[in-house]
Design a protein around this motif. Structure first.
Motif, PDB file in Angstrom:
ATOM      1  N   GLU A 113       0.834  -1.205   0.000  1.00  0.00           N
ATOM      2  CA  GLU A 113       0.000   0.000   0.000  1.00  0.00           C
ATOM      3  C   GLU A 113       0.870   1.257   0.000  1.00  0.00           C
ATOM      4  O   GLU A 113       0.540   2.242  -0.665  1.00  0.00           O
ATOM      5  N   CYS A 114       1.970   1.225   0.738  1.00  0.00           N
ATOM      6  CA  CYS A 114       2.888   2.365   0.757  1.00  0.00           C
ATOM      7  C   CYS A 114       3.498   2.593  -0.619  1.00  0.00           C
ATOM      8  O   CYS A 114       3.579   3.733  -1.091  1.00  0.00           O
ATOM      9  N   SER A 128       0.886   4.009  -3.011  1.00  0.00           N
ATOM     10  CA  SER A 128       0.643   5.419  -2.698  1.00  0.00           C
ATOM     11  C   SER A 128       1.745   6.294  -3.280  1.00  0.00           C
ATOM     12  O   SER A 128       1.480   7.382  -3.800  1.00  0.00           O
ATOM     13  N   ASN A 129       2.977   5.813  -3.218  1.00  0.00           N
ATOM     14  CA  ASN A 129       4.092   6.544  -3.821  1.00  0.00           C
ATOM     15  C   ASN A 129       3.946   6.623  -5.330  1.00  0.00           C
ATOM     16  O   ASN A 129       4.257   7.654  -5.939  1.00  0.00           O
ATOM     17  N   CYS A 130       3.481   5.540  -5.944  1.00  0.00           N
ATOM     18  CA  CYS A 130       3.262   5.548  -7.398  1.00  0.00           C
ATOM     19  C   CYS A 130       2.243   6.612  -7.784  1.00  0.00           C
ATOM     20  O   CYS A 130       2.373   7.276  -8.822  1.00  0.00           O
ATOM     21  N   ILE A 131       1.215   6.777  -6.953  1.00  0.00           N
ATOM     22  CA  ILE A 131       0.181   7.770  -7.230  1.00  0.00           C
ATOM     23  C   ILE A 131       0.731   9.180  -7.036  1.00  0.00           C
ATOM     24  O   ILE A 131       0.540  10.066  -7.883  1.00  0.00           O
ATOM     25  N   VAL A 132       1.434   9.398  -5.937  1.00  0.00           N
ATOM     26  CA  VAL A 132       2.001  10.722  -5.655  1.00  0.00           C
ATOM     27  C   VAL A 132       2.990  11.135  -6.744  1.00  0.00           C
ATOM     28  O   VAL A 132       3.033  12.300  -7.167  1.00  0.00           O
ATOM     29  N   TYR A 151      -6.656   5.874  -6.370  1.00  0.00           N
ATOM     30  CA  TYR A 151      -6.456   5.936  -4.925  1.00  0.00           C
ATOM     31  C   TYR A 151      -6.547   4.529  -4.345  1.00  0.00           C
ATOM     32  O   TYR A 151      -7.014   3.589  -5.013  1.00  0.00           O
ATOM     33  N   ILE A 152      -6.089   4.389  -3.098  1.00  0.00           N
ATOM     34  CA  ILE A 152      -6.093   3.098  -2.424  1.00  0.00           C
ATOM     35  C   ILE A 152      -7.249   3.052  -1.431  1.00  0.00           C
ATOM     36  O   ILE A 152      -7.396   3.950  -0.599  1.00  0.00           O
ATOM     37  N   SER A 153      -8.063   2.019  -1.535  1.00  0.00           N
ATOM     38  CA  SER A 153      -9.119   1.780  -0.542  1.00  0.00           C
ATOM     39  C   SER A 153      -8.567   0.809   0.485  1.00  0.00           C
ATOM     40  O   SER A 153      -8.499  -0.401   0.235  1.00  0.00           O
ATOM     41  N   ASN A 154      -8.156   1.355   1.634  1.00  0.00           N
ATOM     42  CA  ASN A 154      -7.559   0.511   2.663  1.00  0.00           C
ATOM     43  C   ASN A 154      -8.560  -0.499   3.208  1.00  0.00           C
ATOM     44  O   ASN A 154      -8.212  -1.645   3.520  1.00  0.00           O
ATOM     45  N   ALA A 157      -7.044  -1.143  -5.267  1.00  0.00           N
ATOM     46  CA  ALA A 157      -6.624   0.113  -5.875  1.00  0.00           C
ATOM     47  C   ALA A 157      -7.730   0.517  -6.843  1.00  0.00           C
ATOM     48  O   ALA A 157      -8.069  -0.243  -7.753  1.00  0.00           O
TER      49      ALA A 157
END
Length: 222
Positions: free
Chosen positions: A174-175, A178-182, A189-192, A197
């Motif tokens: 997940e981390c 998230s970096n790939c998106i940023v 976005y990630i649905s925790n 995804a």
């Protein structure tokens, strides 16, 4: 810079190649990716094909081009003694994160010694991007799937990573996503809660951008 380029056309090729190379490295250090790529391309074009300097130029130019999705032909790497780049090329092409991590570890000392370690380090997100693209293709043809076409189950990605020999878990995955998106390697976005995804329906994987080279800046909330 235009005046400098015009002046360099009047000097001998050997000096011109050296100037293009170091100016290109300087532009990259200043986050001017387009300028650095142009100067390094000029250095490569003006360098004699049998010169040892070609290898030094390609050590920088090859990772930079791979970052933009332009993969070198294997024959080019073998001709100039850059066999260690063959595995990185394959990892970027296939999305094999395990191969990328093993290659980074096995060639670490050599890459640090020739100054290309940090350049290749930047390709990690390219490899993950390709992996995610392939996982999306798999998920859309998965028998009896219960998710939308723009949803990517994280369990599927985690399973592929483990098959590739990557020692990771859901939190690390997940981390990384998230970096790939940023960093603009993917949109969504990630649905925790659901462990999926949620990808953008409008170009989930945008084309290469100079932002891939730069480190993202985070503004802390005081």
């Amino acid at each position: 810079m235009l005046m400098v380029l015009l002046l360099l056309q009047a000097v001998p090729a050997a000096y011109r190649v050296t100037a293009f190379y170091y100016l290109g490295r300087t532009e990259l250090n200043s986050d001017n990716v387009a300028g650095g790529l142009d100067l390094l391309d000029r250095a490569y074009r003006d360098c004699k094909a049998d010169s040892e300097n070609v290898k030094h130029i390609l050590r920088v130019l090859v990772p930079l081009k791979m970052l933009h999705g332009d993969l070198p032909i294997p024959e080019l790497l073998e001709r100039h003694g850059l066999q260690e780049y063959v595995a990185f090329r394959q990892a970027v092409q296939t999305g094999d994160v395990g191969l990328f991590e093993r290659s980074m570890e096995e060639n670490q000392l050599r890459l640090i010694a020739n100054g290309s370690y940090l350049l290749l380090e930047k390709l990690r997100f390219n490899v993950y991007r390709r992996l995610l693209q392939r996982c999306v293709q798999i998920s859309r043809t998965f028998p009896g799937r219960e998710w939308q076409p723009h949803h990517l189950p994280l369990d599927l990605v985690l399973g592929v990573l483990q098959q590739q020999g990557v020692d990771t878990d859901m939190d690390e995955l997940e981390c990384m996503l998230s970096n790939c998106i940023v960093r603009k390697y993917m949109k969504g976005y990630i649905s925790n809660k659901q462990k999926i995804a949620v990808l953008s329906k409008d170009g989930a994987f945008p084309p290469p951008t100079d932002d891939w080279w730069r480190e993202p800046h985070f503004v802390s909330s005081a």
